[in-house]
Design a protein around this motif. Structure first.
Motif, mmCIF file in Angstrom:
data_model
loop_
_atom_site.group_PDB
_atom_site.id
_atom_site.type_symbol
_atom_site.label_atom_id
_atom_site.label_comp_id
_atom_site.label_asym_id
_atom_site.label_seq_id
_atom_site.Cartn_x
_atom_site.Cartn_y
_atom_site.Cartn_z
ATOM 1 N N SER A 61 22.560 98.838 54.284
ATOM 2 C CA SER A 61 21.679 97.278 53.408
ATOM 3 C C SER A 61 22.918 96.451 53.242
ATOM 4 C CB SER A 61 20.445 97.431 53.144
ATOM 5 O OG SER A 61 20.716 97.720 52.020
ATOM 6 N N HIS A 62 22.912 95.048 53.308
ATOM 7 C CA HIS A 62 23.172 94.098 52.963
ATOM 8 C C HIS A 62 23.925 94.123 51.400
ATOM 9 C CE1 HIS A 62 25.306 89.997 51.699
ATOM 10 N NE2 HIS A 62 25.448 89.461 53.235
ATOM 11 N N PRO A 63 25.042 94.284 50.868
ATOM 12 C CA PRO A 63 24.830 94.673 49.525
ATOM 13 C C PRO A 63 24.827 93.354 49.057
ATOM 14 C CG PRO A 63 27.413 94.170 50.651
ATOM 15 C CD PRO A 63 26.146 94.374 51.576
ATOM 16 N N SER A 64 24.507 92.827 47.826
ATOM 17 C CA SER A 64 24.179 91.796 47.147
ATOM 18 C C SER A 64 25.291 91.885 46.178
ATOM 19 C CB SER A 64 23.104 92.506 45.839
ATOM 20 O OG SER A 64 23.454 93.301 44.588
ATOM 21 N N ARG A 65 25.089 90.444 45.710
ATOM 22 C CA ARG A 65 26.714 89.999 45.247
ATOM 23 C C ARG A 65 27.267 90.419 44.056
ATOM 24 N NH1 ARG A 65 28.685 84.759 47.529
ATOM 25 N NH2 ARG A 65 29.379 84.246 45.072
ATOM 26 N N GLN A 66 26.369 90.565 43.295
ATOM 27 C CA GLN A 66 26.159 91.864 42.247
ATOM 28 C C GLN A 66 26.806 92.715 42.225
ATOM 29 O OE1 GLN A 66 23.017 92.440 39.590
ATOM 30 N NE2 GLN A 66 23.981 93.140 38.015
ATOM 31 N N MET A 67 26.631 93.260 43.059
ATOM 32 C CA MET A 67 27.339 95.137 43.777
ATOM 33 C C MET A 67 28.210 94.736 44.644
ATOM 34 S SD MET A 67 24.964 97.541 46.311
ATOM 35 C CE MET A 67 23.427 97.915 45.349
ATOM 36 N N LEU A 68 28.680 93.740 45.259
ATOM 37 C CA LEU A 68 30.157 93.096 45.577
ATOM 38 C C LEU A 68 31.310 92.928 44.721
ATOM 39 C CD1 LEU A 68 29.615 90.935 48.694
ATOM 40 C CD2 LEU A 68 30.289 93.243 48.888
ATOM 41 N N THR A 69 30.322 92.635 43.239
ATOM 42 C CA THR A 69 31.794 92.394 41.809
ATOM 43 C C THR A 69 31.144 93.534 41.322
ATOM 44 O OG1 THR A 69 30.448 90.502 41.591
ATOM 45 C CG2 THR A 69 31.639 91.375 39.776
ATOM 46 N N ALA A 70 30.680 94.046 41.251
ATOM 47 C CA ALA A 70 30.999 96.078 40.296
ATOM 48 C C ALA A 70 31.416 96.736 41.629
ATOM 49 C CB ALA A 70 29.207 96.502 41.022
ATOM 50 N N LEU A 71 31.984 96.576 43.008
ATOM 51 C CA LEU A 71 32.215 97.642 43.896
ATOM 52 C C LEU A 71 33.621 96.712 43.754
ATOM 53 C CD1 LEU A 71 30.353 97.769 46.894
ATOM 54 C CD2 LEU A 71 31.244 99.658 45.700
ATOM 55 N N ALA A 72 34.313 96.206 43.414
ATOM 56 C CA ALA A 72 34.985 95.067 42.868
ATOM 57 C C ALA A 72 36.081 95.649 41.825
ATOM 58 C CB ALA A 72 35.334 93.589 43.232
ATOM 59 N N ARG A 73 34.892 95.508 40.807
ATOM 60 C CA ARG A 73 35.666 96.267 39.817
ATOM 61 C C ARG A 73 36.078 97.496 39.864
ATOM 62 N NH1 ARG A 73 30.858 95.924 36.786
ATOM 63 N NH2 ARG A 73 31.656 93.868 36.606
ATOM 64 N N ALA A 74 34.964 98.098 40.271
ATOM 65 C CA ALA A 74 35.516 100.150 40.622
ATOM 66 C C ALA A 74 36.475 100.187 41.830
ATOM 67 C CB ALA A 74 34.411 100.830 41.031
ATOM 68 N N LEU A 75 36.494 99.489 42.161
ATOM 69 C CA LEU A 75 38.104 100.118 43.383
ATOM 70 C C LEU A 75 39.647 99.168 42.756
ATOM 71 C CD1 LEU A 75 35.866 99.184 46.777
ATOM 72 C CD2 LEU A 75 37.098 101.698 45.858
ATOM 73 N N ARG A 76 39.199 98.333 41.528
ATOM 74 C CA ARG A 76 39.808 97.807 40.703
ATOM 75 C C ARG A 76 41.362 96.773 41.777
ATOM 76 N NH1 ARG A 76 37.756 99.902 37.437
ATOM 77 N NH2 ARG A 76 38.480 101.545 36.089
ATOM 78 N N LEU A 77 40.368 95.689 43.050
ATOM 79 C CA LEU A 77 40.693 94.743 43.510
ATOM 80 C C LEU A 77 41.009 93.834 42.567
ATOM 81 C CD1 LEU A 77 37.411 94.707 46.278
ATOM 82 C CD2 LEU A 77 39.905 96.061 46.117
#
Length: 276
Positions: A60-76
Motif C-alpha cells: 500500500s502507499h507508504p506514509s511520509r513517516q515510513m518513507l523517512t524511516a526507509l531513507a534513514r534505514a537505507l542511509r540515503l
C-alpha cells in the motif's frame, strides 16, 4: 505512485549496503550481497511482510513517516531521499525546514559507537536515531520529541536528579526559543511551542523569561534504575547547518561510573532489565 520504480529503487539501495555499514553483524552463510529484507524492515521499524510487499510492487502507499524511516534505514543522502519520495508520489520535505532525515555521515559514526550511549537529535528536541547503548540508558525514544516528553509525560524526569530538573527545563525552553527565532517559517518548532504554552504552565512561565542561552549541567548525571547513578561526560557533534546533533556520553576509565557503564553494556544490551 510508481510501484515498479519504487520496488526497484528499494532493492538496489538495499543490496548496495553491507551489514557493517549499518552496525549489524554479517553472520555466517550470507550468500547474497547487501542487507536482507528483514534487516531493512527492522532498521525502519516496520514489518518484514510490509517491506517485502513494497519490493514486490504489492504494498500500500507508504506514509511520509515510513518513507523517512526507509531513507534513514537505507542511509540515503538528501537527493536520494527526495527521489524516494517522488517515486512514492509524495512531495519531498522542503529545504530549510526541519526534517527527520538523518544525514548518512552521522549514522555512519553512530553505527560504530558500540560501547558508548550515542544518539542523533534535531535542534528542537527530536530523537532521530539511537544506538543500542543509548536505548539501554534512556529507553527507546526514537521518534519522540524530548522537549515535549519532558514537559508532558509523567515520569519523564525520573532519570535526572531532582536538583537538576529546573536547569534541564530552562535549557529545553531556551534551545527551543533559539530555533524558532532562527527559523520562523519552520512549522514544526512553532507548533511545538504553541502546544506546550497551552498545556504546560511551567513551560509558559519559562517561555516568558525569554532566555536563549542556558548551560546544561556537565557532566550529566543519570539515575538508572538498574546500574545506579551515572556521571557521564557529554560531547556534541553538530551537522552542517547545526540542525542535527550527534550526542555521545562517556565515562572516565577507572571511575565507578565507567564500571557501571560496562555493566549497562552487558545487562542493558541483553535486555535483562525489568524496566525495559
Amino acid at each position: 505512485m510508481d510501484r515498479t520504480g519504487l520496488a526497484d529503487y528499494l532493492r538496489r539501495a538495499r543490496t548496495r549496503l553491507a551489514p557493517c555499514d549499518v552496525g549489524l553483524n554479517a553472520g555466517p552463510r550470507r550468500r547474497t550481497p547487501g542487507l536482507r529484507r528483514e534487516e531493512v524492515a527492522h532498521l525502519a521499524g516496520m514489518s518484514t511482510d510490509y517491506y517485502t510487499r513494497l519490493e514486490q510492487r504489492r504494498g500500500s502507499h507508504p506514509s511520509r513517516q515510513m518513507l523517512t524511516a526507509l531513507a534513514r534505514a537505507l542511509r540515503l543522502t538528501d537527493v536520494e531521499r527526495d527521489h524516494l519520495f517522488h517515486l512514492a508520489g509524495e512531495e519531498p520535505p522542503r529545504r530549510g525546514i526541519s526534517s527527520d532525515h538523518v544525514r548518512p555521515g552521522l549514522l555512519l559514526i553512530l553505527d560504530r559507537l558500540h560501547d558508548l550511549p550515542a544518539a542523533v537529535l534535531s535542534d528542537w528536541g527530536g530523537m532521530l536515531a539511537q544506538n543500542a547503548m543509548s536505548v539501554a540508558l534512556t529507553g527507546d525514544r526514537t521518534g519522540t520529541n524530548l522537549i515535549r516528553h519532558w514537559f508532558m509525560v509523567p515520569g519523564a524526569r525520573d532519570l535526572a536528579p531532582p536538583e537538576n530538573h529546573a536547569q534541564h527545563a530552562r535549557a529545553h525552553v531556551a534551545s527551543l526559543r533559539t530555533v524558532t527565532t532562527a527559523r520562523p517559517d519552520d512549522p514544526g518548532p512553532a507548533a511545538l511551542v504553541a502546544e506546550l504554552r497551552a498545556a504546560s504552565e511551567e513551560f509558559e512561565t519559562l517561555w516568558a523569561e525569554h532566555d536563549v542561552v542556558v548551560r546544561r549541567p556537565s557532566p550529566k548525571r543519570f539515575l538508572h534504575p538498574v546500574v545506579g547513578v551515572l556521571d557521564l561526560d557529554c560531547e556534541v557533534l553538530l551537522s552542517d547547518g547545526h540542525s542535527q546533533q550527534l550526542v555521545v556520553h562517556s565515562a572516565r576509565p577507572g571511575t565507578q561510573t565507567y564500571e557501571r557503564l560496562e555493566l549497562l553494556r552487558i545487562v542493558g544490551l541483553q535486555d535483562l532489565s525489568p524496566s525495559r
